[in-house]
Enzyme design. Structure first.
Site, short mmCIF file in Angstrom:
data_model
loop_
_atom_site.label_atom_id
_atom_site.label_comp_id
_atom_site.label_asym_id
_atom_site.label_seq_id
_atom_site.Cartn_x
_atom_site.Cartn_y
_atom_site.Cartn_z
CE1 TYR A 96 -4.48 -0.94 -0.25
CE2 TYR A 96 -3.37 -2.97 0.41
CZ TYR A 96 -4.48 -2.32 -0.12
OH TYR A 96 -5.57 -3.04 -0.55
CD GLU A 138 -6.97 -6.00 -0.01
OE1 GLU A 138 -5.80 -5.81 0.38
OE2 GLU A 138 -7.55 -5.23 -0.80
#
Ligand code: HEM
Length: 146
Positions: A96, A138
């Site tokens: 990320y 996730e």
């Protein structure tokens, strides 16, 4: 995770039209910056081989998010779909920051002075808010697989 402040939401929403107008340029610049990292590029190459599509939906979603920054409920279905796709492509929490580090400078590259500190920091907060929502979905999906 911390909710976005009303001020951040207002700034992000106010930049939605200009983001849409320059969306393609921002998207292209973002991928240019992102694909310098071979590991990240590999994830997208593999995805493209599977689907035959360009990876433009990621940036489009980030930019489109601006329009719904004060109404995240409408994004629920999209978030579930994105999380499922990420898990399929083995996107991990440690990926990320690379996307943040590509997106925010890309906004600056394209918008120049229009993307001042205030705008960039609001977008940074919005990005990390959405990233936290996705990472948590996730995590649940990876746990189910294990
Ligand atoms: C807040 C951050 C992010 C958002 C909003 C986002 C959004 C999206 C969206 C909308 C898609 C398309 C889903 C579909 O098939 O309908 C997607 C796919 C994908 N994302 Fe993300 N993403 C984010 C972060 C990341 C990160 C950190 C990575 C890893 C570097 C990543 C890698 C991918 C890959 C490889 C695909 C598949 C692309 C393809 O099918 O060609 N994304 N993402």
């Amino acid at each position: 995770m911390n909710a976005l402040t009303p001020e951040t939401i207002a700034i992000v929403k106010s930049t939605a039209p200009v983001m849409r107008q320059h969306g393609v340029a921002i998207t292209n610049r973002m991928y240019e910056r992102l694909f310098v990292d071979p590991e990240i590029k590999g994830l997208f190459d593999e995805a493209a081989q599977k689907s035959g599509e360009q990876p433009k939906r990621l940036a489009a979603a980030l930019l489109g998010f601006a329009s719904n920054a004060d109404n995240l409920d409408v994004l629920t279905a999209a978030i579930e779909r994105i999380a499922a796709r990420h898990v399929e492509m083995h996107v991990a929490p440690e990926h990320y920051p690379a996307v943040a580090n590509a997106l925010l400078p890309a906004i600056k590259d394209v918008l120049g002075d229009a993307a001042d500190e205030r705008v960039l920091s609001a977008w940074g907060e919005a990005y990390w808010f959405l990233a936290d929502v996705l990472k948590s979905h996730e995590r649940g999906l990876y746990a189910r697989e294990a």
